[in-house]
Scaffold this active site. Structure first.
Site, PDB file in Angstrom:
ATOM      1  N   THR A  33       0.818  -1.214   0.000  1.00  0.00           N
ATOM      2  CA  THR A  33       0.000   0.000   0.000  1.00  0.00           C
ATOM      3  C   THR A  33       0.852   1.263   0.000  1.00  0.00           C
ATOM      4  O   THR A  33       0.482   2.274  -0.607  1.00  0.00           O
ATOM      5  CB  THR A  33      -0.942   0.003   1.225  1.00  0.00           C
ATOM      6  OG1 THR A  33      -1.806  -1.130   1.141  1.00  0.00           O
ATOM      7  CG2 THR A  33      -1.779   1.269   1.278  1.00  0.00           C
ATOM      8  N   SER A  82       1.476  -7.253  -0.622  1.00  0.00           N
ATOM      9  CA  SER A  82       2.046  -8.196   0.343  1.00  0.00           C
ATOM     10  C   SER A  82       1.400  -9.581   0.341  1.00  0.00           C
ATOM     11  O   SER A  82       2.072 -10.557   0.684  1.00  0.00           O
ATOM     12  CB  SER A  82       2.062  -7.603   1.749  1.00  0.00           C
ATOM     13  OG  SER A  82       0.774  -7.353   2.230  1.00  0.00           O
ATOM     14  N   THR A  98       1.454  -4.266   4.401  1.00  0.00           N
ATOM     15  CA  THR A  98       1.262  -4.568   5.826  1.00  0.00           C
ATOM     16  C   THR A  98       0.633  -5.934   6.098  1.00  0.00           C
ATOM     17  O   THR A  98       0.759  -6.458   7.198  1.00  0.00           O
ATOM     18  CB  THR A  98       0.393  -3.485   6.496  1.00  0.00           C
ATOM     19  OG1 THR A  98      -0.876  -3.409   5.832  1.00  0.00           O
ATOM     20  CG2 THR A  98       1.086  -2.139   6.455  1.00  0.00           C
ATOM     21  N   ASP A  99      -0.046  -6.529   5.118  1.00  0.00           N
ATOM     22  CA  ASP A  99      -0.760  -7.783   5.388  1.00  0.00           C
ATOM     23  C   ASP A  99       0.187  -8.904   5.826  1.00  0.00           C
ATOM     24  O   ASP A  99      -0.158  -9.714   6.684  1.00  0.00           O
ATOM     25  CB  ASP A  99      -1.550  -8.234   4.160  1.00  0.00           C
ATOM     26  CG  ASP A  99      -2.838  -7.446   3.964  1.00  0.00           C
ATOM     27  OD1 ASP A  99      -3.183  -6.651   4.861  1.00  0.00           O
ATOM     28  OD2 ASP A  99      -3.478  -7.615   2.916  1.00  0.00           O
TER      29      ASP A  99
END
Length: 322
Positions: free
Chosen positions: A12, A54, A87-88
Site C-alpha cells: 500500500t 504483500s 502490511t498484510d
C-alpha cells in the site's frame, strides 16, 4: 555521514487511490522512487527489489530479500537497512529476516495503511521514521524492527491488529520497544534472546490450522495424504485441543510430521498443564512441540526454517523454547 540502503518491495505504501472509483492499486511505477528524501547527515540509496502487494509475498521472496541484504552489506559500506513492504504479511517477512539474517547493522521494515495519494497518507512519514531508526546505533542490538505510527516494535512480537487503522501494528503483552519523534529515537527496552537460524533454501511443506470448539479429525485425515513436513496448530487457551483430534494427531506424528502448537489467544504462552484427553500434558506426552509465545503465522515460518537443518523433536523443542 550515515549510509542507509532502502529496499522497496511494494504494498500500500507504493500504491495510489483511483480518484474516480476509490480503488487502491499499483501504478506503472512505484511513487516512492520519485520521492527522493534528503537528510543533512544521512545518505540514502534505494533499490526496488519487488513491486508486489504483500499477499503476493511468499517465503521465496523473503529468502531473496535476506540474500539481497547480506550481499549489499558485503559489497558496500552500509550503516542501516530500511525495507518498505505491504502490511498484510509485513510481520512475517520481518520475523523471517529476524530469524535468518546475519548482519550487524540495524534492519527496519515499514509500510503504510493509506496509499500515497490518500488524505492523511502515512507512508512517507513512516519511511522517514524508519530511516531515523536505521541510523541509530542502538537499533543494531535489537534485531529486525517494525516501525509504524511513531512506534518501534520487535519483529518477534509485532502483529497487525486492525484491518485499516494506522495504529494497526501492536505488540500484545509486551508493547513497543521504542518511540520515534522529531527529536530522534528513544528505546526503553530490548529483546534479550535473539534466535539465529541458518537457511539456504526452503523445501519443507508446513501448514497452519486454527482449532475451534468441536473440531474433529476430518481435516487431519485429509492432511495425511499431503506428505507434510510440519504442522502448526493455533490451539485453545494454554495449549489444549478437542479430544476427537488426538488419534489423527498421533498418526501424523508417527508419519514423521512435526507438530507445533501455539495459542489462538494473542496474550500468554502455551503450557503442558491440563492432563485430560487433548489437554496440554497429553499433547506434550504425544510428542507435540510447544512454542514460547509466537503467533501461528510466525511459528509456521520458524518451523519451516528449522526443519531445513534438523528433524529431531528434542532439538526443535529447544528452538521453540525461546
Amino acid at each position: 555521514m550515515k549510509h542507509i540502503f532502502v529496499i522497496h518491495t511494494g504494498g500500500t505504501i507504493s500504491m495510489s487511490e483511483d480518484e474516480t472509483t476509490g480503488e487502491v492499486k499499483q501504478g506503472e511505477s512505484n511513487p516512492l522512487l520519485h520521492n527522493l528524501l534528503k537528510f543533512n547527515d544521512i545518505m540514502i540509496t534505494a533499490k526496488e527489489l519487488f513491486y508486489l502487494p504483500s499477499p503476493h509475498i511468499t517465503p521465496k521472496e523473503m529468502l531473496e530479500l535476506k540474500e539481497t541484504i547480506e550481499k549489499a552489506c558485503q559489497q558496500d559500506k552500509i550503516d542501516g537497512i530500511v525495507i518498505t513492504h505491504g502490511t498484510d504479511t509485513l510481520e512475517e517477512t520481518a520475523y523471517f529476516l529476524d530469524l535468518t539474517l546475519n548482519v550487524n547493522i540495524p534492519v527496519v521494515i515499514t509500510g503504510a495503511m493509506r496509499s500515497s495519494n490518500e488524505l492523511g497518507s502515512d507512508g512517507l512519514y513512516n519511511l522517514v521514521s524508519s530511516i531515523q531508526v536505521a541510523a541509530s546505533k542502538e537499533a543494531a542490538e535489537m534485531g529486525v524492527l517494525v516501525v509504524m505510527n511513531d512506534e518501534v516494535h520487535s519483529a518477534k512480537n509485532a502483529t497487525k491488529t486492525h484491518t485499516s487503522n494506522v495504529a494497526t501494528f501492536q505488540s500484545p503483552q509486551y508493547g513497543p520497544i521504542g518511540i520515534v519523534n522529531k527529536r530522534g529515537v528513544a528505546f526503553h527496552h530490548k529483546p534479550i534472546n535473539q534466535t539465529s537460524l541458518a537457511v539456504a533454501s526452503l523445501t519443507k511443506q508446513v501448514l497452519l490450522l486454527k482449532a475451534y470448539a468441536g473440531m474433529d479429525e476430518t481435516i487431519l485425515k485429509a492432511i495425511e495424504e499431503l506428505k507434510l513436513d510440519g504442522l502448526v496448530i493455533e490451539a485453545l487457551g494454554q495449549g489444549n485441543l478437542p479430544p476427537k483430534m488426538m488419534t489423527s494427531l498421533k498418526k501424523l506424528i508417527s508419519l514423521g510430521v512435526k507438530i507445533v502448537i501455539v495459542s489462538r489467544c494473542f496474550n500468554g504462552i502455551v503450557q503442558d498443564v491440563y492432563a485430560y484427553e487433548g489437554g496440554g500434558k497429553t499433547l506434550k506426552d504425544a510428542g507435540i512441540i510447544f512454542s514460547n509465545g509466537l503467533n501461528g503465522q510466525k511459528a509456521r515460518l520458524k518451523l519451516m526454517i528449522a526443519l531445513e537443518t534438523t528433524q529431531n523433536a528434542g532439538e526443535l523443542q529447544e528452538i521453540f523454547s525461546y
